[in-house]
Design a protein around this motif. Structure first.
Motif, PDB file in Angstrom:
ATOM      1  N   ALA A  78       0.832  -1.211   0.000  1.00 31.69           N
ATOM      2  CA  ALA A  78       0.000   0.000   0.000  1.00 31.69           C
ATOM      3  C   ALA A  78       0.865   1.258   0.000  1.00 31.69           C
ATOM      4  O   ALA A  78       0.556   2.231  -0.692  1.00 31.69           O
ATOM      5  CB  ALA A  78      -0.940   0.001   1.204  1.00 31.69           C
ATOM      6  N   LYS A  79       1.966   1.227   0.751  1.00 32.52           N
ATOM      7  CA  LYS A  79       2.856   2.383   0.807  1.00 32.52           C
ATOM      8  C   LYS A  79       3.526   2.628  -0.549  1.00 32.52           C
ATOM      9  O   LYS A  79       3.592   3.757  -1.026  1.00 32.52           O
ATOM     10  CB  LYS A  79       3.927   2.187   1.879  1.00 32.52           C
ATOM     11  CG  LYS A  79       3.375   2.160   3.284  1.00 32.52           C
ATOM     12  CD  LYS A  79       4.445   1.873   4.305  1.00 32.52           C
ATOM     13  CE  LYS A  79       3.798   1.788   5.681  1.00 32.52           C
ATOM     14  NZ  LYS A  79       4.770   1.572   6.729  1.00 32.52           N
ATOM     15  N   VAL A  80       4.023   1.568  -1.167  1.00 29.74           N
ATOM     16  CA  VAL A  80       4.696   1.712  -2.452  1.00 29.74           C
ATOM     17  C   VAL A  80       3.701   2.111  -3.544  1.00 29.74           C
ATOM     18  O   VAL A  80       4.005   2.949  -4.392  1.00 29.74           O
ATOM     19  CB  VAL A  80       5.472   0.427  -2.821  1.00 29.74           C
ATOM     20  CG1 VAL A  80       6.063   0.519  -4.213  1.00 29.74           C
ATOM     21  CG2 VAL A  80       6.574   0.176  -1.802  1.00 29.74           C
ATOM     22  N   HIS A  81       2.487   1.553  -3.494  1.00 25.47           N
ATOM     23  CA  HIS A  81       1.461   1.960  -4.462  1.00 25.47           C
ATOM     24  C   HIS A  81       1.156   3.451  -4.334  1.00 25.47           C
ATOM     25  O   HIS A  81       1.003   4.155  -5.333  1.00 25.47           O
ATOM     26  CB  HIS A  81       0.167   1.168  -4.271  1.00 25.47           C
ATOM     27  CG  HIS A  81       0.270  -0.284  -4.583  1.00 25.47           C
ATOM     28  ND1 HIS A  81       1.105  -0.810  -5.536  1.00 25.47           N
ATOM     29  CD2 HIS A  81      -0.383  -1.339  -4.057  1.00 25.47           C
ATOM     30  CE1 HIS A  81       0.965  -2.120  -5.586  1.00 25.47           C
ATOM     31  NE2 HIS A  81       0.066  -2.469  -4.687  1.00 25.47           N
ATOM     32  N   ALA A  82       1.058   3.934  -3.106  1.00 21.16           N
ATOM     33  CA  ALA A  82       0.770   5.354  -2.881  1.00 21.16           C
ATOM     34  C   ALA A  82       1.896   6.235  -3.428  1.00 21.16           C
ATOM     35  O   ALA A  82       1.644   7.265  -4.062  1.00 21.16           O
ATOM     36  CB  ALA A  82       0.546   5.624  -1.397  1.00 21.16           C
TER      37      ALA A  82
END
Length: 103
Positions: A78-82
């Motif tokens: 989720a962090k990398v997608h954001a």
């Protein structure tokens, strides 16, 4: 048709950036794979493996751990997608600036 031909760099970069901002999960795996973060851990001989050998032990919650977790579809995804989505938005903005102010 001339408008497209005259602006193909802008249109291509804008659309690619837009797609990354809307669907970052389509690109995260490729990005992490290029760096050597695999679904089973760092790939031997990759940038990720070299970095891991320099920072062992890997700090929990650190950047390396987040990137490896994202490659394994864990908490870091989720962090990398954001971050990828934000990069896409920035890319769209840079395309517009280049097109209208960078001539």
């Amino acid at each position: 048709m001339d408008v497209i031909c005259e602006n193909k760099r802008f249109i291509g970069f804008f659309l690619a950036s837009g797609l990354i901002s809307i669907r970052p999960q389509l690109f995260t795996g490729v990005f992490l794979g290029v760096l050597g973060f695999g679904t089973l851990g760092p790939v031997g001989g990759s940038i990720a493996a070299a970095v891991q050998s320099m920072i062992t032990p890997v700090a929990t919650g650190g950047l390396f751990a987040i990137l490896q977790s994202a490659a394994m579809d864990g908490y870091g995804a989720a962090k990398v997608h954001a971050i990828m989505a934000l990069g896409g938005v920035v890319g769209m903005g840079l395309a517009v600036i280049d097109r209208f102010h960078g001539n």
